[in-house]
Design an enzyme around this catalytic site. Structure first.
Site, short mmCIF file in Angstrom:
data_model
loop_
_atom_site.label_atom_id
_atom_site.label_comp_id
_atom_site.label_asym_id
_atom_site.label_seq_id
_atom_site.Cartn_x
_atom_site.Cartn_y
_atom_site.Cartn_z
N ARG A 282 0.85 -1.19 0.00
CA ARG A 282 0.00 0.00 0.00
C ARG A 282 0.88 1.23 0.00
NH1 ARG A 282 -4.52 -0.56 -1.73
NH2 ARG A 282 -5.28 1.30 -0.65
N HIS B 284 13.50 -3.32 -0.35
CA HIS B 284 13.12 -3.19 -1.76
C HIS B 284 14.07 -4.03 -2.61
CE1 HIS B 284 11.52 -1.26 -5.35
NE2 HIS B 284 12.76 -1.13 -5.76
C1 GRF Z 1 10.21 -8.60 -1.36
O1 GRF Z 1 10.83 -8.80 -2.60
C2 GRF Z 1 10.48 -7.22 -0.85
O2 GRF Z 1 11.71 -6.71 -1.26
C3 GRF Z 1 9.37 -6.43 -1.50
O3 GRF Z 1 8.25 -7.28 -1.47
C4 GRF Z 1 8.69 -8.63 -1.45
C5 GRF Z 1 8.05 -9.27 -0.26
O4 GRF Z 1 8.32 -10.64 -0.21
N1 GRF Z 1 9.15 -5.17 -0.83
P1 GRF Z 1 7.95 -11.46 1.11
O5 GRF Z 1 6.45 -11.26 1.35
O6 GRF Z 1 8.76 -10.93 2.22
O7 GRF Z 1 8.26 -12.89 0.78
#
Ligand code: GRF
Length: 221
Positions: A96, A114
């Protein structure tokens, strides 16, 4: 021996929660200087909720569709976080956009992970974007959250080489492995008080020593 005062984390998620799991595992180590007090999801179906329940961490679903505005939704989240005594918000795949007021309220107390080497490749679909750009490296970044999406002082990064036969999926999988290392590492640095923000850069005390083991295997001396 005096009991370690642990930094209280709140982890907002929307999906699988593999980064949440990395934080749960890190926090399970008695010496780790943080604990997770609350996991919030905007989706009742988020797989990460099960991970939290298994670890006996309180969970809360705040369905964004139930609130007329983003500000209303964010206010409910802030109230729940404050009631839980959250000291650091660790966004972990929370899908979000956040209101300006929310970002201001938690300024310097909210971090995100990220899957690119910021400031390159912001937003979604970043693994494919890095491949399409012909980049030789991608990676992941833990950064403090600012109002503009995927900006803010960088705490820790890990680089991942891009192979010529990579797809978005194969690259994402290798980046995730690194995410699971650097997120707990960044939380540890912050919880130990080693990170200060100056001129919108995150400065880490004794940076080389703190991060060397993530870059190269530790040396003998
Ligand atoms: C990860 O790639 C993170 O970098 C991004 O969203 C994804 C989340 O993956 N912000 P998870 O739910 O932690 O497996």
């Amino acid at each position: 021996m005096a009991e370690l005062k642990k930094l209280n984390l709140c982890v907002p998620i929307s999906g699988n929660g593999s980064n949440l799991q990395a934080l749960i595992d890190a926090c399970a180590v008695p010496e780790f200087p943080a604990q997770i007090g609350l996991v919030i999801s905007n989706k009742a179906s988020a797989g990460g909720l099960e991970r939290a329940k298994k670890a006996r961490i309180p969970t809360l679903v705040v369905d964004h569709k139930a609130y007329p505005t983003r500000a209303d939704f964010d206010q409910v989240m802030t109230k729940a976080m404050e009631d839980n005594g959250a000291e650091l918000i660790c966004l972990a795949g929370f899908m979000r956009l956040l209101s300006d007021a929310f970002c201001d309220h938690w300024r310097d107390r909210m971090i995100n992970i990220h899957p690119s080497l910021l400031p390159s490749f912001k937003g979604l679909g970043v693994q494919q974007a890095a491949i399409d750009a012909g980049a030789r490296f991608s990676g992941c970044t833990v950064h403090y959250v600012r109002k503009k999406m995927d900006t803010g002082p960088i705490v820790v990064q890990a680089a991942v080489p891009i192979q010529s036969n990579d797809t978005a999926e194969t690259l994402a999988a290798r980046i995730l492995v690194e995410e699971h290392k650097i997120y707990p590492h960044a939380v540890r640095l912050i919880a130990e008080g080693k990170v200060t923000i100056s001129n919108e850069r995150a400065l880490i005390a004794d940076y080389n020593k703190q991060t060397q083991s993530l870059i190269n295997p530790p040396t003998e001396n």
